[in-house]
Design an enzyme around this catalytic site. Structure first.
Site, mmCIF file in Angstrom:
data_model
loop_
_atom_site.group_PDB
_atom_site.id
_atom_site.type_symbol
_atom_site.label_atom_id
_atom_site.label_comp_id
_atom_site.label_asym_id
_atom_site.label_seq_id
_atom_site.Cartn_x
_atom_site.Cartn_y
_atom_site.Cartn_z
ATOM 1 C CB ILE A 25 22.910 -111.761 -40.020
ATOM 2 C CG1 ILE A 25 22.810 -110.031 -38.976
ATOM 3 C CG2 ILE A 25 22.022 -111.247 -41.265
ATOM 4 C CD1 ILE A 25 22.785 -109.045 -39.262
ATOM 5 C CE1 TYR B 101 31.855 -104.353 -40.231
ATOM 6 C CE2 TYR B 101 30.253 -102.696 -40.312
ATOM 7 C CZ TYR B 101 30.107 -103.847 -40.316
ATOM 8 O OH TYR B 101 29.544 -104.226 -40.243
ATOM 9 C CG ASP C 156 40.349 -118.048 -42.730
ATOM 10 O OD1 ASP C 156 39.433 -117.158 -42.995
ATOM 11 O OD2 ASP C 156 41.124 -118.552 -42.381
ATOM 12 C CG ASP D 232 27.455 -118.449 -34.826
ATOM 13 O OD1 ASP D 232 26.762 -118.172 -33.865
ATOM 14 O OD2 ASP D 232 28.971 -118.338 -34.593
HETATM 15 N N1 LIG Z 1 25.492 -107.676 -36.308
HETATM 16 C C1 LIG Z 1 25.516 -106.498 -36.553
HETATM 17 O O1 LIG Z 1 24.951 -105.519 -35.011
HETATM 18 C C2 LIG Z 1 25.351 -105.730 -38.210
HETATM 19 C C3 LIG Z 1 24.715 -104.414 -38.233
HETATM 20 C C4 LIG Z 1 25.251 -104.406 -39.671
HETATM 21 C C5 LIG Z 1 25.929 -104.633 -40.044
HETATM 22 N N2 LIG Z 1 25.905 -106.605 -40.482
HETATM 23 C C6 LIG Z 1 27.233 -107.257 -41.464
HETATM 24 O O2 LIG Z 1 26.237 -109.158 -41.063
HETATM 25 C C7 LIG Z 1 26.977 -110.001 -41.687
HETATM 26 C C8 LIG Z 1 26.695 -110.636 -40.347
HETATM 27 O O3 LIG Z 1 26.821 -110.513 -39.403
HETATM 28 P P1 LIG Z 1 27.001 -110.784 -37.969
HETATM 29 O O4 LIG Z 1 26.799 -110.620 -37.056
HETATM 30 O O5 LIG Z 1 25.886 -112.247 -38.371
HETATM 31 O O6 LIG Z 1 28.114 -111.727 -38.213
HETATM 32 P P2 LIG Z 1 28.666 -113.052 -36.693
HETATM 33 O O7 LIG Z 1 27.033 -113.490 -35.836
HETATM 34 O O8 LIG Z 1 30.246 -112.732 -36.196
HETATM 35 O O9 LIG Z 1 28.749 -114.212 -37.729
HETATM 36 C C9 LIG Z 1 29.898 -114.070 -38.287
HETATM 37 C C10 LIG Z 1 29.776 -115.845 -39.509
HETATM 38 O O10 LIG Z 1 30.575 -115.796 -40.499
HETATM 39 C C11 LIG Z 1 31.792 -116.250 -40.620
HETATM 40 N N3 LIG Z 1 33.244 -116.093 -40.896
HETATM 41 C C12 LIG Z 1 33.336 -115.345 -39.762
HETATM 42 N N4 LIG Z 1 34.706 -114.905 -40.209
HETATM 43 C C13 LIG Z 1 35.087 -116.142 -40.880
HETATM 44 C C14 LIG Z 1 36.132 -116.123 -42.554
HETATM 45 N N5 LIG Z 1 37.314 -115.419 -42.532
HETATM 46 N N6 LIG Z 1 35.833 -116.838 -43.070
HETATM 47 C C15 LIG Z 1 34.502 -118.031 -43.915
HETATM 48 N N7 LIG Z 1 33.689 -117.534 -42.718
HETATM 49 C C16 LIG Z 1 33.301 -116.862 -41.872
HETATM 50 C C17 LIG Z 1 31.054 -117.396 -39.084
HETATM 51 O O11 LIG Z 1 31.593 -118.771 -39.108
HETATM 52 P P3 LIG Z 1 32.914 -119.424 -38.832
HETATM 53 O O12 LIG Z 1 33.016 -118.659 -36.794
HETATM 54 O O13 LIG Z 1 32.135 -120.643 -38.548
HETATM 55 O O14 LIG Z 1 33.790 -119.245 -39.173
HETATM 56 C C18 LIG Z 1 29.495 -116.835 -38.740
HETATM 57 O O15 LIG Z 1 29.126 -117.938 -39.428
HETATM 58 C C19 LIG Z 1 27.845 -108.722 -41.930
HETATM 59 O O16 LIG Z 1 28.646 -108.858 -42.765
HETATM 60 C C20 LIG Z 1 28.085 -107.590 -40.888
HETATM 61 O O17 LIG Z 1 29.299 -106.351 -41.927
HETATM 62 C C21 LIG Z 1 25.909 -107.164 -39.342
#
Ligand SMILES: NC(=O)c1ccc[n+]([C@@H]2O[C@H](COP(=O)([O-])OP(=O)(O)OC[C@H]3O[C@@H](n4cnc5c(N)ncnc54)[C@H](OP(=O)(O)O)[C@@H]3O)[C@@H](O)[C@H]2O)c1
Ligand SMILES: *[C@@H]1O[C@H](CO)[C@@H](O)[C@H](O)[C@H]1NC(C)=O
Ligand SMILES: *[C@@H]1O[C@H](CO)[C@@H](O)[C@H](O)[C@H]1NC(C)=O
Length: 328
Positions: free
Chosen positions: A79, A218, A125, A77
């Site tokens: 990024i 966080y 996980d 999902d």
């Molecule tokens: N979105 C923002 O605004 C933002 C800003 C700054 C930094 N970030 C960072 O960017 C990164 C990605 O964020 P995102 O926004 O893309 O998040 P996201 O859309 O919620 O995607 C999270 C991904 O990680 C997987 N995941 C979640 N928990 C997990 C676990 N316990 N074990 C294994 N896989 C897991 C999920 O897949 P499943 O559900 O299939 O496990 C999903 O593929 C993070 O490190 C976040 O802190 C995001």
């Protein structure tokens, strides 16, 4: 008589000379300060232009520079998924690691079909204990990993004061945001150092560059990534490995979807696909970056203010973004 007339005049002259001296001094200080601001803005803009130029005219061949396989954690999902797709478009085979086997299979099939590269999947996980890592290591054996994207991250769906957070969430933050990136690098980095080839991308956050109330833990876990990467970069300098820290601002993914304001998106809150296209263009060009030019400008703007002001503003910003959040 003349003296009593003269002396206020003399005094006045002397005073105005002193004032003029101070005025000049303040003018100089003003110029220096304005110069500093302008210089930092220019550096920011030139850096961004360099990235755009490089990626347009001399795109880096990621396969020959780093290797054949990319490992992306949290890749089903947001990024992480966008990274997997974009690296596949550049010809890399993708090793996907996430929690949910069905979602993994679906994303892997899509990638194979669309980009004609090989994929492997592993359901893990990262919120579980240390036993998961030997299993990951054994699945990665024999695979020449060129790029590791430490992307998986966790943030509770709503911001709240530390004392209201449940213990489960605190452990999850530490295990997913800190332990996963550290252990994954431990598994993969040694081979890269031996080959003198490879790249590690750590997804930190702008939240790691300023201490942010209401998402305090966080924010601190992301600061860990930021510091760790920078120190490691110096350690690995001689082995020619790229260690990049990405510090995105808001990206429109599930992570922030509980805020109705953020979910609306906009130029400063890009979708994951758009964000990652920008971010990948910076790989091998700059080591620490937001990965997206508007976020870079936002960070520059924030750098003009002292840290306590930013923290204070962010606290009220969180309260605005997540309606039920209040400082205690
Ligand atoms: N979105 C923002 O605004 C933002 C800003 C700054 C930094 N970030 C960072 O960017 C990164 C990605 O964020 P995102 O926004 O893309 O998040 P996201 O859309 O919620 O995607 C999270 C991904 O990680 C997987 N995941 C979640 N928990 C997990 C676990 N316990 N074990 C294994 N896989 C897991 C999920 O897949 P499943 O559900 O299939 O496990 C999903 O593929 C993070 O490190 C976040 O802190 C995001
Ligand atoms: C977020 O925090 C609340 C309150 O501590 C908790 O009940 C909820 O389960 C947490 N959500 C996640 C996804 O962990
Ligand atoms: C960031 O990158 C380096 C490079 O391998 C890695 O060792 C480190 O563990 C990564 N994550 C953290 C925790 O900074």
């Amino acid at each position: 008589m003349a003296l009593s007339c003269d002396s206020p005049l003399l005094l006045w002259k002397q005073m105005s000379r002193t004032v003029m001296m101070y005025e000049e001094l303040f003018t100089i200080v003003g110029y220096v300060y304005a110069g500093k601001i302008l210089l930092s803005l220019t550096i920011t803009i030139v850096r961004e232009l360099r990235v755009i130029f490089r990626s347009r005219f001399w795109p880096i061949d990621l396969v020959s520079r780093y290797g054949k396989w990319a490992v992306v954690t949290g890749s089903t999902d947001g990024i992480g998924k966008a990274y997997a797709q974009e690296l596949a478009r550049r010809g890399l085979n993708i090793f996907l690691i996430s929690r949910n086997p069905e979602k993994l299979k679906k994303v892997a099939d899509e990638i194979e079909l669309e980009f004609g590269v090989e994929t492997k999947i592993l359901d893990v996980d990262f919120s579980l204990s240390r036993d998961i890592y030997p299993r990951i290591a054994s699945h990665l054996e024999g695979i020449e990993v060129g790029i590791l994207v430490n992307n998986v991250g966790f943030l509770n769906e709503t911001a709240m004061p530390f004392s209201r957070m449940c213990e489960d969430d605190l452990w999850k933050l530490i295990k997913i945001n800190i332990a996963a990136a550290t252990m994954m690098s431990k598994i993969i980095l040694p081979a890269m150092i031996k080959e003198k080839k490879g790249a590690v991308v750590n997804i930190s956050s702008v939240a790691g560059m300023h201490p942010l109330p209401m998402i305090a833990v966080y924010s601190a876990t992301k600061a860990y990534l930021y510091y760790f990467s920078e120190a490691l970069r110096r350690e690995c300098r001689s082995s020619k490995i790229t260690i990049q820290t990405l510090t995105p601002g808001y990206v429109n993914t599930n992570l922030i979807s509980t805020s109705s304001y953020l979910r609306r998106g906009g130029l400063s809150i890009p979708r994951a696909g758009k964000y990652v296209r920008h971010a990948i263009a910076t790989l091998g060009v700059v080591d620490t970056t937001c990965g997206y030019w508007i976020h870079e400008l936002q960070l520059w703007f924030a750098s003009l203010f002292p840290r306590y002001i930013i923290s204070e503003v962010c606290m009220y910003l969180q309260a605005f973004l997540y309606k039920d959040t209040k400082p205690e």
